[in-house]
Design a protein around this motif. Sequence first.
Motif, PDB file in Angstrom:
ATOM      1  N   PHE A  83       4.585  73.891   6.151  1.00 28.70           N
ATOM      2  CA  PHE A  83       3.172  74.104   6.476  1.00 28.70           C
ATOM      3  C   PHE A  83       2.283  73.178   5.650  1.00 28.70           C
ATOM      4  O   PHE A  83       1.485  72.415   6.199  1.00 28.70           O
ATOM      5  N   ASP A  84       2.397  73.237   4.306  1.00 30.24           N
ATOM      6  CA  ASP A  84       1.580  72.359   3.465  1.00 30.24           C
ATOM      7  C   ASP A  84       1.889  70.889   3.733  1.00 30.24           C
ATOM      8  O   ASP A  84       0.986  70.054   3.770  1.00 30.24           O
ATOM      9  N   LEU A  85       3.161  70.570   3.925  1.00 27.36           N
ATOM     10  CA  LEU A  85       3.525  69.181   4.218  1.00 27.36           C
ATOM     11  C   LEU A  85       2.870  68.713   5.522  1.00 27.36           C
ATOM     12  O   LEU A  85       2.372  67.586   5.611  1.00 27.36           O
ATOM     13  N   GLY A  86       2.858  69.573   6.523  1.00 24.59           N
ATOM     14  CA  GLY A  86       2.260  69.215   7.801  1.00 24.59           C
ATOM     15  C   GLY A  86       0.763  68.976   7.702  1.00 24.59           C
ATOM     16  O   GLY A  86       0.237  68.004   8.262  1.00 24.59           O
ATOM     17  N   VAL A  87       0.074  69.845   6.986  1.00 22.23           N
ATOM     18  CA  VAL A  87      -1.375  69.659   6.798  1.00 22.23           C
ATOM     19  C   VAL A  87      -1.617  68.340   6.063  1.00 22.23           C
ATOM     20  O   VAL A  87      -2.496  67.556   6.439  1.00 22.23           O
ATOM     21  N   PHE A  88      -0.820  68.074   5.043  1.00 28.46           N
ATOM     22  CA  PHE A  88      -0.939  66.826   4.295  1.00 28.46           C
ATOM     23  C   PHE A  88      -0.720  65.613   5.211  1.00 28.46           C
ATOM     24  O   PHE A  88      -1.498  64.657   5.183  1.00 28.46           O
ATOM     25  N   VAL A  89       0.313  65.645   6.020  1.00 30.37           N
ATOM     26  CA  VAL A  89       0.615  64.535   6.930  1.00 30.37           C
ATOM     27  C   VAL A  89      -0.538  64.305   7.911  1.00 30.37           C
ATOM     28  O   VAL A  89      -0.945  63.159   8.143  1.00 30.37           O
ATOM     29  N   CYS A  95      -6.806  59.620   7.319  1.00 23.39           N
ATOM     30  CA  CYS A  95      -7.190  58.656   6.286  1.00 23.39           C
ATOM     31  C   CYS A  95      -6.693  57.237   6.585  1.00 23.39           C
ATOM     32  O   CYS A  95      -6.914  56.326   5.791  1.00 23.39           O
ATOM     33  N   GLY A  96      -5.993  57.078   7.696  1.00 24.29           N
ATOM     34  CA  GLY A  96      -5.522  55.748   8.087  1.00 24.29           C
ATOM     35  C   GLY A  96      -4.224  55.320   7.442  1.00 24.29           C
ATOM     36  O   GLY A  96      -3.878  54.137   7.462  1.00 24.29           O
ATOM     37  N   ILE A  97      -3.494  56.241   6.885  1.00 30.13           N
ATOM     38  CA  ILE A  97      -2.206  55.914   6.276  1.00 30.13           C
ATOM     39  C   ILE A  97      -1.176  55.753   7.391  1.00 30.13           C
ATOM     40  O   ILE A  97      -1.099  56.567   8.308  1.00 30.13           O
ATOM     41  N   SER A  98      -0.402  54.699   7.315  1.00 29.87           N
ATOM     42  CA  SER A  98       0.548  54.382   8.380  1.00 29.87           C
ATOM     43  C   SER A  98       1.669  55.414   8.451  1.00 29.87           C
ATOM     44  O   SER A  98       1.995  56.086   7.456  1.00 29.87           O
ATOM     45  N   LEU A  99       2.275  55.520   9.625  1.00 29.55           N
ATOM     46  CA  LEU A  99       3.406  56.437   9.806  1.00 29.55           C
ATOM     47  C   LEU A  99       4.571  56.044   8.907  1.00 29.55           C
ATOM     48  O   LEU A  99       5.300  56.903   8.409  1.00 29.55           O
TER      49      LEU A  99
END
Length: 162
Positions: A83-89, A95-99
């Motif tokens: 859950f927290d990881l998903g919200v972070f992703v 924020c424009g961070i690449s996959l």
Amino acid sequence: NGIDLDGFTSGLQNVAADDYVGNAKLIDRSKRLNDIYLGKTNSNADTYCLLHGDYYPGSFLSNDKTGVKIIDPEFAFRGPPEFDLGVFVAHCCFCGISLEEIDKALASYARLFDRKLALAFAGIELIRRLLGVAQLPLPGDTTLAMKEEWLKQGKEWLINWN
């Protein structure tokens, strides 16, 4: 949900109506994620841990002296780390961070976790933050096309889970 999405971005209401509102597969996946979030499904209960519950950049403080600090723990609960990881992703996407960089960050996570489940939670967070009541204060130059890309990514992650 009764929100005038065009009040945020012209054309967003049609995007929601065409691809998201009433989409049976998205609704099914959302309900299944909700059951995991609420602890109704305990298939991975042995991996549960203490979560922040609102793990996005608005809960991060940083300065040169103390580094990064996480604030606002009032939504903390015991649940799946995905859950927290998903919200972070999801917020990395905003924020424009690449996959590719997101994949590197996930690969460095020290605990075992279900990557697809984390991405499903990321998908629902992308959709929720763009079409739901919890709108983000995105930069003024955020276009409909950008929102459509984020929604498309969120939908893909959600649909491809299980």
